[in-house]
Design a protein around this motif. Structure first.
Motif, PDB file in Angstrom:
ATOM      1  N   THR B 182      -2.072 -12.608   3.119  1.00 56.84           N
ATOM      2  CA  THR B 182      -2.988 -12.243   2.025  1.00 56.84           C
ATOM      3  C   THR B 182      -3.620 -10.879   2.265  1.00 56.84           C
ATOM      4  O   THR B 182      -3.681 -10.039   1.354  1.00 56.84           O
ATOM      5  CB  THR B 182      -4.095 -13.310   1.876  1.00 56.84           C
ATOM      6  N   HIS B 183      -4.083 -10.650   3.478  1.00 59.64           N
ATOM      7  CA  HIS B 183      -4.658  -9.336   3.776  1.00 59.64           C
ATOM      8  C   HIS B 183      -3.593  -8.244   3.663  1.00 59.64           C
ATOM      9  O   HIS B 183      -3.887  -7.121   3.242  1.00 59.64           O
ATOM     10  CB  HIS B 183      -5.294  -9.335   5.168  1.00 59.64           C
ATOM     11  N   MET B 184      -2.367  -8.575   4.039  1.00 62.83           N
ATOM     12  CA  MET B 184      -1.283  -7.590   3.890  1.00 62.83           C
ATOM     13  C   MET B 184      -1.049  -7.276   2.409  1.00 62.83           C
ATOM     14  O   MET B 184      -0.805  -6.111   2.052  1.00 62.83           O
ATOM     15  CB  MET B 184       0.000  -8.127   4.538  1.00 62.83           C
ATOM     16  N   GLN B 185      -1.141  -8.273   1.550  1.00 67.37           N
ATOM     17  CA  GLN B 185      -1.012  -8.003   0.113  1.00 67.37           C
ATOM     18  C   GLN B 185      -2.095  -7.041  -0.359  1.00 67.37           C
ATOM     19  O   GLN B 185      -1.828  -6.116  -1.140  1.00 67.37           O
ATOM     20  CB  GLN B 185      -1.098  -9.318  -0.683  1.00 67.37           C
ATOM     21  N   HIS B 186      -3.313  -7.255   0.103  1.00 67.99           N
ATOM     22  CA  HIS B 186      -4.388  -6.331  -0.285  1.00 67.99           C
ATOM     23  C   HIS B 186      -4.127  -4.924   0.262  1.00 67.99           C
ATOM     24  O   HIS B 186      -4.392  -3.931  -0.417  1.00 67.99           O
ATOM     25  CB  HIS B 186      -5.741  -6.859   0.191  1.00 67.99           C
ATOM     26  N   ALA B 187      -3.619  -4.859   1.484  1.00 69.83           N
ATOM     27  CA  ALA B 187      -3.298  -3.541   2.057  1.00 69.83           C
ATOM     28  C   ALA B 187      -2.245  -2.829   1.215  1.00 69.83           C
ATOM     29  O   ALA B 187      -2.356  -1.628   0.931  1.00 69.83           O
ATOM     30  CB  ALA B 187      -2.816  -3.697   3.503  1.00 69.83           C
ATOM     31  N   ILE B 188      -1.228  -3.577   0.816  1.00 69.39           N
ATOM     32  CA  ILE B 188      -0.183  -2.997  -0.046  1.00 69.39           C
ATOM     33  C   ILE B 188      -0.814  -2.484  -1.344  1.00 69.39           C
ATOM     34  O   ILE B 188      -0.472  -1.413  -1.848  1.00 69.39           O
ATOM     35  CB  ILE B 188       0.914  -4.045  -0.321  1.00 69.39           C
ATOM     36  N   GLY B 189      -1.778  -3.235  -1.858  1.00 69.81           N
ATOM     37  CA  GLY B 189      -2.446  -2.825  -3.092  1.00 69.81           C
ATOM     38  C   GLY B 189      -3.213  -1.522  -2.953  1.00 69.81           C
ATOM     39  O   GLY B 189      -3.059  -0.609  -3.772  1.00 69.81           O
ATOM     40  N   VAL B 190      -4.025  -1.413  -1.916  1.00 70.88           N
ATOM     41  CA  VAL B 190      -4.812  -0.179  -1.743  1.00 70.88           C
ATOM     42  C   VAL B 190      -3.883   1.010  -1.504  1.00 70.88           C
ATOM     43  O   VAL B 190      -4.155   2.133  -1.949  1.00 70.88           O
ATOM     44  CB  VAL B 190      -5.827  -0.311  -0.589  1.00 70.88           C
ATOM     45  N   ALA B 191      -2.770   0.755  -0.837  1.00 76.10           N
ATOM     46  CA  ALA B 191      -1.797   1.835  -0.627  1.00 76.10           C
ATOM     47  C   ALA B 191      -1.073   2.182  -1.921  1.00 76.10           C
ATOM     48  O   ALA B 191      -0.834   3.358  -2.215  1.00 76.10           O
ATOM     49  CB  ALA B 191      -0.787   1.422   0.449  1.00 76.10           C
ATOM     50  N   ALA B 192      -0.717   1.166  -2.692  1.00 75.29           N
ATOM     51  CA  ALA B 192       0.084   1.391  -3.896  1.00 75.29           C
ATOM     52  C   ALA B 192      -0.664   2.221  -4.930  1.00 75.29           C
ATOM     53  O   ALA B 192      -0.051   2.977  -5.693  1.00 75.29           O
ATOM     54  CB  ALA B 192       0.500   0.049  -4.506  1.00 75.29           C
ATOM     55  N   THR B 193      -1.965   2.094  -4.958  1.00 69.92           N
ATOM     56  CA  THR B 193      -2.730   2.810  -5.978  1.00 69.92           C
ATOM     57  C   THR B 193      -2.916   4.285  -5.631  1.00 69.92           C
ATOM     58  O   THR B 193      -3.437   5.042  -6.452  1.00 69.92           O
ATOM     59  CB  THR B 193      -4.086   2.104  -6.222  1.00 69.92           C
ATOM     60  N   GLN B 194      -2.465   4.694  -4.453  1.00 72.02           N
ATOM     61  CA  GLN B 194      -2.521   6.103  -4.042  1.00 72.02           C
ATOM     62  C   GLN B 194      -1.119   6.702  -4.131  1.00 72.02           C
ATOM     63  O   GLN B 194      -0.330   6.591  -3.200  1.00 72.02           O
ATOM     64  CB  GLN B 194      -3.023   6.232  -2.609  1.00 72.02           C
ATOM     65  N   VAL B 195      -0.828   7.316  -5.255  1.00 70.61           N
ATOM     66  CA  VAL B 195       0.528   7.823  -5.496  1.00 70.61           C
ATOM     67  C   VAL B 195       0.537   9.335  -5.279  1.00 70.61           C
ATOM     68  O   VAL B 195       0.145  10.101  -6.149  1.00 70.61           O
ATOM     69  CB  VAL B 195       0.994   7.487  -6.918  1.00 70.61           C
ATOM     70  N   VAL B 196       1.002   9.735  -4.136  1.00 75.16           N
ATOM     71  CA  VAL B 196       0.938  11.149  -3.770  1.00 75.16           C
ATOM     72  C   VAL B 196       2.326  11.777  -3.790  1.00 75.16           C
ATOM     73  O   VAL B 196       3.258  11.202  -3.236  1.00 75.16           O
ATOM     74  CB  VAL B 196       0.317  11.309  -2.368  1.00 75.16           C
ATOM     75  N   GLY B 197       2.459  12.941  -4.436  1.00 80.39           N
ATOM     76  CA  GLY B 197       3.665  13.726  -4.283  1.00 80.39           C
ATOM     77  C   GLY B 197       4.486  13.961  -5.533  1.00 80.39           C
ATOM     78  O   GLY B 197       5.005  13.036  -6.133  1.00 80.39           O
TER      79      GLY B 197
END
Lengths: 453, 453
Positions: B182-197
Motif C-alpha cells: 500500500t505504501h508502495m502504491q502511494h509512492a508510485i502515485g507521488v512519483a507519477a504526478t511529477q512528469v519531468v522532461g
C-alpha cells in the motif's frame, strides 16, 4: 516567439506599471495566501509530514520561514528556501481554501508566493515594491499560460495550478533575481519541463504537494538559469515544448499580447469555503436553506431528500459519495450539501476526519441526489430540500459567494484570515500578521516580516 | 489494478528471484552508470552549475557522494541525498553516453541508480543484495511502464527516460525502504504526478536535468509515502492518472503480467558513442569509412559529399545542421557523420565546444546530406562518401556497435569505464573504482564504496 514575449514582458515590468486595481488585488492575494498557509500548516498532516519527518534531514541552513510552524523541528520554523517553498506551497493549498482565477481554475498565489517569500528571505534585501512586482509578473505568467491551453489542458486531467505554477514561480523568482530576458527564457524552459500535477490525486495529500513542488521547481529553474544553466529559448512554443506537449490547444500569443493591458490578478477571487470551487454554489445554496425559518426546530429525520441540479463538471470533479477523510470530503458534492444544511457554514471545521465520519453527516449525505444539467453553468446551482411532509424549499444560486460577481468584502477577507490564523497564534499575533502580510508593499526588506508577528 | 500489480510485484521481489542473466545485466548497468557520472561531472558544466553555484546553499548534512567530484565545494564531494540524487542524475546523462533500453529509448540506470546510491549512503546499512534487488525493481518498473505507452508517449514530445524515471526511482527507493504494498502504491502515485522532461530541451543542459530531477522526485515520493503521505491507489490506471494523462496508448497490464518473466534489464545496451542513440548507426558507418585504405592520405578537400540514408526519426531528433555547443552536437547527425570520418572515433573529445567550432569540422558538416527513408529502420544506416574524383565508398550498418545484436564486449565496456574515469582520478584509482562499482552485489554495506577508490 511566445517564450521571448513572456520573458521580455516580465523582465521589463516595473512597479510603476502596476495600476491601483492590480496593487489591491495583489495585496489581497498575498495575505489570503499567508493566512491559508498558516492555518494549513498548523492543522493538516500533509505539510507537517513533508517538513518534519521527510525533508528536515535534507534542509540546508534555515534561511526561510515555514508559515504556521511555531515549533517546527528545524530551528523554530525555518528551513532552507527550497524546502520552505515546498512546504509553504503545500500548506497554502492543503485546505482548498486559497484563491481562484475562475476562467482557468488556477489558484494563482500558491506556487508564486511560496517561492517568492522563501527566496526573498534567503537572498534579500528585497523591497516591497520588488516583491509585489515579481509576484504580479508570476501570476500574470501562469494565468495567461493557463488561458492559452484552457479548457483542453484541464480536461485531460492535468492539475493546472501546478502545471502552470512552476512557470509562474520561475518568472517571479527570475524577476526578483533580476534575470535579463535571455536568462528568463532559460528559466521558463527549466520550469516548463517540470509538469507536476494530475487530478487523480484530488482528495489526497498529493494534491497540495503539486503546489509545493511547483513553487520549488520554479525557484530551482530561476536559480539554475541565473547561474548559466541552459534550456531552450523556445520552450513554450516549440513543437516538442510545453504548449504542444501538454495541450491540444495553444493560443499563447493571443493572450501574451494582452500582458500588461488585461490584468489576470484583478480577476482573482477568494474562497469562502475550504473545498473544490465547483462545489461552492451548492454550499452557498445549502447554507441559505439552513437559515430558512421553515427548517427551524426540525431534525434530520424530517428531511426526505436534497436535490441538486448542477453542471456535469461537478460530478466529474467532486463525485465522491462516501468520503472517508477530510481531504476526500473536499471533493464530495454530497458532503458539501450535507454540511451546508446541517451546520449552516462551511469552514475547515466541517472538513475534518471526525465530521466526515459523524453518523448524522453520513446519513445526511445519503439523502443528497445530484442531477447533471448542461444548461446549468459551473457558476450556478439549484438546491432543493423536501421535507417528509412534502414541503419543498428551493434556492437558485446564480453566482456563489466568493465569485467575481459576489466577492468577499474586505472585511470578510480579513475575517477569513483572522479565523485561520488566530487558531494558530492567537488573536493579537494574528492581527499583527494581518498587518504584516497586508503591508508588504511598503517594506524596505520583506524579510523583516518574520519579526512582525 | 496496474498500480497495485506493480507495487505488489516490487515489494515481493527477492534477490533469489534474480536470474544470472539479470545479475550480469544489473552489474554492467551499474558500473556503466557510475563511469558516466564520474566523467560527466568532471568535464561538463551542467552538473557543476547545479551543485556548486545553485544547490550547495540548500544542501543539508552531506551524507551522499557526488560522483566525479573530488574537490567540490561541499565537504569534498558530498551533499545531502536529495541534492546528490539530482546532481548524480545530471552527471550520469549529460554526455549522452549512458545505457539504452532500445524498444523504448529509455536510459534506465540514471534515474534509478542516482536515487538509490544517495539513499543507501544516507539510510544504510544496505547490503549489496538489497541494493541490486531494488535497482532491478526500479529498472523493470520504468521499462514496463515505458513499453505500455510506447511509442505514442515519446512521439508527442515527452522525454521518456525521466517521465518513467521518477516512478522507477520511487519503486527502487521504496523497495530499499521496505515499504509494504500500500505504501508502495502511494509512492508510485507521488512519483507519477511529477512528469519531468520534454524533447525540446535535447541539446541543452536541461536534458540531463530531467534525469536528475526524476531521481530526486522519485526518492522524495518514496520518503513521503513511507512517512504516511497519501496519493492514490490507482495512480497509474485511473481516468485522470498517469497512463491516460501522458499517453493515448496504455497497455500496462499486458506488460506488468510479464514482470519477473521477461526481464527488461537483460535488454539494456551500452552506448559506445556519447550522443543521441539514433545517430549511432551513422557514426559506426562513418568510422568504418574513415578506416578505408582508399581514404588514407587524403584531406577534407578531396571529399565532395557524404550521403546518409536514414529513418525519418533521425532528422526529427538530430536535425541540427549547425550546432554551436558540444551538447547541441550530440543531436546533430551532420556533426556525427563529420567527426566519424575526420577522427575515426566518437568519444567525449569529439563533442567539445572547441571541436564543434573547429573550421575543418564545420566544413565537413556542410558536405553531409541526409535522405529520409522509411524503409530504413532506426537501427540501421547507409553512409556513402564520394570523392572529387568520383570514387564512392558505401557502408551499410545493419546494427550499430552497442546494439543488442552487436553489443560492447565486457572488455570494451570496462575500457569505456576506464577511459572516462581515468581522466578524472587517474588509472590506478579508476581500476579501484571499476572493482568497487562492479562488485556492489557482494558488499555488506554499499556505503563503503566511497572509500574503495
Amino acid at each position: 516567439m511566445a517564450t521571448l514575449q513572456l520573458a521580455s514582458w516580465a523582465t521589463n515590468l516595473a512597479y510603476a506599471n502596476l495600476t491601483s486595481g492590480v496593487l489591491i488585488a495583489a495585496n489581497k492575494s498575498l495575505y489570503n495566501w499567508a493566512g491559508c498557509a498558516i492555518g494549513g500548516f498548523a492543522f493538516q498532516p500533509a505539510p507537517q509530514i513533508a517538513l518534519n519527518t521527510t525533508l528536515s534531514p535534507f534542509s540546508g541552513p534555515p534561511t526561510s520561514s515555514i508559515l504556521g510552524s511555531t515549533n517546527g523541528s528545524i530551528s523554530r520554523g525555518f528551513a532552507d528556501a527550497q524546502v520552505a517553498a515546498l512546504v509553504n506551497g503545500i500548506a497554502s493549498h492543503v485546505d482548498d481554501y486559497d484563491d481562484t482565477h475562475l476562467e482557468t481554475i488556477i489558484h494563482p498565489a500558491g506556487p508564486v508566493a511560496s517561492a517568492l517569500l522563501a527566496i526573498a528571505e534567503a537572498y534579500g534585501p528585497v523591497t516591497g515594491h520588488e516583491f509585489i512586482t515579481a509576484f504580479v509578473a508570476g501570476v500574470e505568467a501562469e494565468c495567461k499560460l493557463g488561458l492559452s491551453v484552457s479548457p483542453e489542458h484541464y480536461d485531460v486531467g492535468w492539475h493546472i495550478t501546478s502545471t502552470v505554477g512552476s512557470i509562474g514561480a520561475a518568472v517571479a523568482v527570475g524577476k526578483l533575481l533580476k534575470l535579463d530576458t535571455t536568462h528568463m527564457q532559460h528559466a521558463i524552459g527549466v520550469a516548463a519541463t517540470q509538469v507536476v500535477g494530475m487530478q487523480e490525486f484530488f482528495g489526497s495529500d498529493t494534491k497540495s504537494f503539486h503546489i509545493g513542488r511547483a513553487a520549488q521547481g520554479g525557484m530551482l529553474a530561476a536559480l539554475l538559469a541565473k547561474n548559466g544553466y541552459t534550456s531552450s529559448l523556445q520552450a513554450l512554443e516549440a513543437k516538442y515544448g510545453w504548449l504542444h506537449v501538454v495541450s491540444t490547444r495553444e493560443n499563447a500569443t493571443a493572450y501574451f499580447d494582452q500582458l500588461g493591458n488585461v490584468w489576470e490578478i484583478e480577476k482573482n477571487t477568494f474562497k469562502p469555503f475550504p473545498c473544490g470551487i465547483v462545489m461552492h454554489p451548492v454550499i452557498d445554496g445549502a447554507i441559505q436553506l439552513s437559515n430558512e425559518t421553515a427548517l427551524k426546530g426540525l431534525s434530520i429525520n424530517d428531511i426526505r431528500t436534497v436535490e441538486l441540479r448542477v453542471n456535469p463538471e461537478v460530478l466529474i470533479l467532486t463525485g465522491k459519495t462516501n468520503p472517508q477523510t477530510g481531504l476526500e470530503a473536499k471533493f464530495s458534492i454530497f458532503h458539501a450539501a450535507a454540511i451546508g444544511i446541517l451546520y449552516g457554514e462551511a469552514t475547515p471545521s466541517q472538513f475534518t476526519n471526525d465530521v466526515v465520519k459523524n453518523s448524522t453527516v453520513v446519513d445526511m449525505r445519503k439523502k443528497v441526489n445530484v442531477t447533471e444539467d448542461k444548461s446549468v453553468s459551473k457558476a450556478e446551482a439549484y438546491v432543493s430540500l423536501t421535507l417528509n411532509d412534502g414541503t419543498t424549499l428551493e434556492k437558485h444560486v446564480e453566482h456563489a459567494k466568493g465569485s467575481i460577481e459576489n466577492p468577499l468584502s474586505d472585511a470578510e477577507l480579513k475575517m477569513k484570515f483572522m479565523q485561520q490564523v488566530s487558531l494558530v497564534i492567537g488573536d493579537k499575533r494574528a492581527e499583527n500578521a494581518y498587518k504584516a502580510f497586508s503591508g508588504v508593499r511598503d517594506m524596505e526588506d520583506v524579510a523583516v516580516i518574520r519579526g512582525l508577528y
